[in-house]
Design a protein around this motif. Structure first.
Motif, mmCIF file in Angstrom:
data_model
loop_
_atom_site.group_PDB
_atom_site.id
_atom_site.type_symbol
_atom_site.label_atom_id
_atom_site.label_comp_id
_atom_site.label_asym_id
_atom_site.label_seq_id
_atom_site.Cartn_x
_atom_site.Cartn_y
_atom_site.Cartn_z
ATOM 1 N N ARG A 20 14.242 -4.177 3.223
ATOM 2 C CA ARG A 20 14.883 -3.080 3.344
ATOM 3 C C ARG A 20 16.231 -2.862 3.918
ATOM 4 N NH1 ARG A 20 11.307 -2.933 -0.043
ATOM 5 N NH2 ARG A 20 9.728 -1.412 -0.331
ATOM 6 N N PHE B 214 2.139 -4.265 4.348
ATOM 7 C CA PHE B 214 1.530 -4.342 3.057
ATOM 8 C C PHE B 214 2.092 -5.513 2.131
ATOM 9 C CE2 PHE B 214 1.688 0.648 3.461
ATOM 10 C CZ PHE B 214 0.314 0.567 3.994
ATOM 11 N N THR C 211 -0.928 -1.569 9.274
ATOM 12 C CA THR C 211 -1.226 -2.895 7.903
ATOM 13 C C THR C 211 0.086 -3.202 7.409
ATOM 14 O OG1 THR C 211 -3.296 -1.993 7.640
ATOM 15 C CG2 THR C 211 -2.592 -3.156 5.927
ATOM 16 N N ARG D 157 1.316 -2.788 -1.392
ATOM 17 C CA ARG D 157 1.215 -1.232 -1.432
ATOM 18 C C ARG D 157 1.503 -1.015 -3.072
ATOM 19 N NH1 ARG D 157 4.507 3.305 2.136
ATOM 20 N NH2 ARG D 157 6.201 2.080 1.169
ATOM 21 N N TYR E 199 8.637 11.311 -7.587
ATOM 22 C CA TYR E 199 9.737 11.711 -6.477
ATOM 23 C C TYR E 199 10.994 10.988 -6.705
ATOM 24 C CZ TYR E 199 12.279 10.480 -2.495
ATOM 25 O OH TYR E 199 13.421 10.069 -1.585
ATOM 26 N N ASP F 116 5.673 -0.571 -4.387
ATOM 27 C CA ASP F 116 6.728 -1.171 -3.571
ATOM 28 C C ASP F 116 7.740 -2.005 -4.254
ATOM 29 O OD1 ASP F 116 6.599 0.158 -0.885
ATOM 30 O OD2 ASP F 116 5.184 -1.285 -0.393
ATOM 31 N N ASN G 12 16.881 3.265 4.295
ATOM 32 C CA ASN G 12 15.822 3.658 5.048
ATOM 33 C C ASN G 12 16.034 4.083 6.414
ATOM 34 O OD1 ASN G 12 14.880 1.816 2.790
ATOM 35 N ND2 ASN G 12 12.746 2.111 3.816
ATOM 36 N N LEU H 47 7.058 3.404 7.499
ATOM 37 C CA LEU H 47 6.771 2.346 8.227
ATOM 38 C C LEU H 47 7.159 2.650 9.784
ATOM 39 C CD1 LEU H 47 6.201 -0.722 8.805
ATOM 40 C CD2 LEU H 47 8.518 -1.356 8.443
HETATM 41 C C1 UD1 Z 1 10.035 5.052 0.408
HETATM 42 C C2 UD1 Z 1 10.348 5.394 -0.882
HETATM 43 C C3 UD1 Z 1 11.894 6.071 -0.743
HETATM 44 C C4 UD1 Z 1 11.660 7.298 -0.279
HETATM 45 C C5 UD1 Z 1 11.230 6.953 1.206
HETATM 46 C C6 UD1 Z 1 11.173 8.218 2.167
HETATM 47 C C7 UD1 Z 1 9.147 3.570 -2.347
HETATM 48 C C8 UD1 Z 1 9.596 2.436 -3.329
HETATM 49 N N1 UD1 Z 1 10.252 4.013 -1.789
HETATM 50 O O1 UD1 Z 1 10.743 4.090 1.107
HETATM 51 O O2 UD1 Z 1 12.246 6.024 -2.308
HETATM 52 O O3 UD1 Z 1 13.061 7.837 -0.269
HETATM 53 O O4 UD1 Z 1 10.031 6.305 1.032
HETATM 54 O O5 UD1 Z 1 10.074 8.655 2.106
HETATM 55 O O6 UD1 Z 1 8.315 3.948 -2.316
HETATM 56 N N2 UD1 Z 1 4.993 -0.602 5.238
HETATM 57 C C9 UD1 Z 1 4.043 -1.540 5.828
HETATM 58 N N3 UD1 Z 1 3.114 -0.672 6.305
HETATM 59 C C10 UD1 Z 1 3.113 0.659 6.450
HETATM 60 C C11 UD1 Z 1 4.166 1.254 5.893
HETATM 61 C C12 UD1 Z 1 5.203 0.617 5.463
HETATM 62 O O7 UD1 Z 1 4.107 -2.798 5.742
HETATM 63 O O8 UD1 Z 1 2.115 1.257 7.291
HETATM 64 C C13 UD1 Z 1 5.999 -1.491 4.380
HETATM 65 C C14 UD1 Z 1 6.612 -1.106 3.151
HETATM 66 O O9 UD1 Z 1 5.536 -1.845 2.317
HETATM 67 C C15 UD1 Z 1 8.000 -1.149 2.886
HETATM 68 C C16 UD1 Z 1 8.601 -0.849 4.342
HETATM 69 O O10 UD1 Z 1 7.260 -1.195 5.007
HETATM 70 O O11 UD1 Z 1 7.908 -2.605 2.423
HETATM 71 C C17 UD1 Z 1 9.250 0.310 4.337
HETATM 72 O O12 UD1 Z 1 8.146 1.360 3.794
HETATM 73 P P1 UD1 Z 1 8.368 2.907 3.957
HETATM 74 O O13 UD1 Z 1 8.964 3.181 5.355
HETATM 75 O O14 UD1 Z 1 7.257 3.575 3.317
HETATM 76 O O15 UD1 Z 1 9.867 3.071 3.084
HETATM 77 P P2 UD1 Z 1 10.090 2.796 1.386
HETATM 78 O O16 UD1 Z 1 8.900 2.479 0.661
HETATM 79 O O17 UD1 Z 1 11.040 1.621 1.580
#
Ligand code: UD1
Length: 336
Positions: A228, A215, A213, A291, A150, A294, A176, A197
């Motif tokens: 972020r 991560f 959870t 995760r 991606y 990350d 984000n 998230l």
């Molecule tokens: C991810 C992608 C990014 C993409 C975006 C859109 C990576 C490194 N980055 O952003 O390139 O454009 O998704 O789909 O994969 N978290 C939790 N619990 C959860 C979900 C998330 O703790 O259930 C944490 C993650 O570890 C992270 C933060 O929340 O630290 C944000 O996660 P997320 O919303 O998935 O976005 P990114 O990973 O930053």
């Protein structure tokens, strides 16, 4: 320059951008294949704007259809959102991502060249910076090897656009995006279990998921959770309007990239706490393992967008988490 083709215009960021285009006097035309959204989103957009919006259900890989849409509507600029974005899925099914994200872009550009449409705003991502050596990152920070197919499609997409000298391109590197339109009529609508998230938070608060959870809490950050740059989706949408204004006023522009973030880094726990506090509820969550893939911390230096596009984020974290929850609560009426 008024008539704008919005590919993926019924997706999360696309829908909010269509609303802001109408608010700022542009005439959006949507093309979306509905592979990751629903026609209900069009109803939401039309309810907010009070206007009928032209919509085509097509795949951007259909060259004849896209060429005809560009021509029939006398399109002057394109905002290209249509792409897949699930990091984990892209590792499992890389060709699905290269086919849609790269194949779709190349096809769109062929259609634009044929119809002599040269203006484009491209959805890129802060993922191009990988794990940066320092934050905030600016547009000259090193591009690291992508950590997923991606992410690679976003890097390659930027390179393709930079190579196409017939284009006037603005590429926006989103941080984000979270939150929803203030009306709660459009918002993020993940199909299945959310990866991101904030949809996971709102679905947990709504009782759809049992528990969130976090991560990892062993990162080198102030509370041990990842950092972020969370930005309100409406602010992000307005960045696209500003990009079109810039393209219109700079017809000789070839290719420019801009970070679109607030400039503030927030931890996962800070997001959870803000969500609980602003919405006056308690979330069921626990700390789990990291995760895979990350990034520890990344946030934006968005001064280039401020200085050149005249854009800065206006909406704060409280509004992001308030609107995300309002949208979730409104969902039974709008669900797919
Ligand atoms: C991810 C992608 C990014 C993409 C975006 C859109 C990576 C490194 N980055 O952003 O390139 O454009 O998704 O789909 O994969 N978290 C939790 N619990 C959860 C979900 C998330 O703790 O259930 C944490 C993650 O570890 C992270 C933060 O929340 O630290 C944000 O996660 P997320 O919303 O998935 O976005 P990114 O990973 O930053």
């Amino acid at each position: 320059m008024k008539k704008i083709l919005v590919t993926g215009g019924l997706g999360y960021i696309g829908a909010h951008t269509v609303v802001e285009l109408v608010n700022h006097g542009y005439e959006p035309v949507i093309v979306d294949d509905l592979s990751n959204t629903s026609l209900n989103v069009l109803d939401g957009i039309q309810a907010i704007t009070g206007q009928a919006i032209t919509f085509y259900q097509n795949d951007v890989r259909d060259l004849n259809a896209i060429t005809k849409i560009l021509r029939d509507n006398q399109i002057e600029a394109v905002i290209h959102f249509a792409a897949f974005k699930a990091v984990g899925e892209s590792v499992q099914q890389p060709l699905k991502y290269y086919d849609n994200n790269i194949g779709g872009l190349v096809n769109l550009l062929k259609a634009m060249q044929t119809t002599q449409v040269k203006n484009i705003v491209f959805s890129s991502s802060c993922t191009v910076y990988g794990e940066p050596d320092v934050s905030p990152v600016n547009e000259s920070s090193p591009i690291k090897k992508a950590n997923s197919p991606y992410g690679n499609t976003k890097q390659i997409g930027e390179e393709i656009l930079a190579d196409c000298q017939f284009l006037n391109t603005v590429a926006l590197r989103y941080f984000n995006p979270i939150g929803a339109h203030k009306s709660a009529l459009i918002g993020e609508l993940p199909l299945g279990v959310p990866n991101n998230l904030v949809p996971y938070i709102t679905q947990t608060a709504a009782g759809i998921r049992e528990k969130l959870t976090v991560f990892g809490q062993d990162y080198n950050t102030k509370d041990g959770t990842c950092v972020r740059d969370y930005i309100h989706v409406t602010d992000l949408a307005i960045a696209h309007v500003k990009s079109l204004d810039y393209i219109k006023n700079h017809p000789d522009n070839k290719f420019e990239v801009y970070n679109i973030g607030t400039g503030n880094g927030m931890t996962v726990l800070e997001i959870l706490q803000a969500f609980e506090q602003v919405n006056d509820l308690k979330l069921n969550y626990s700390i789990g393992p990291r995760r895979a893939g990350d990034v520890e911390k990344v946030w934006a230096d968005a001064s280039k967008a401020k200085n050149i596009l005249g854009w800065t984020a206006q909406l704060d974290l409280n509004e992001m988490v308030r609107s995300a929850w309002a949208w979730q609560q409104n969902l039974p009426k709008n669900a797919i």
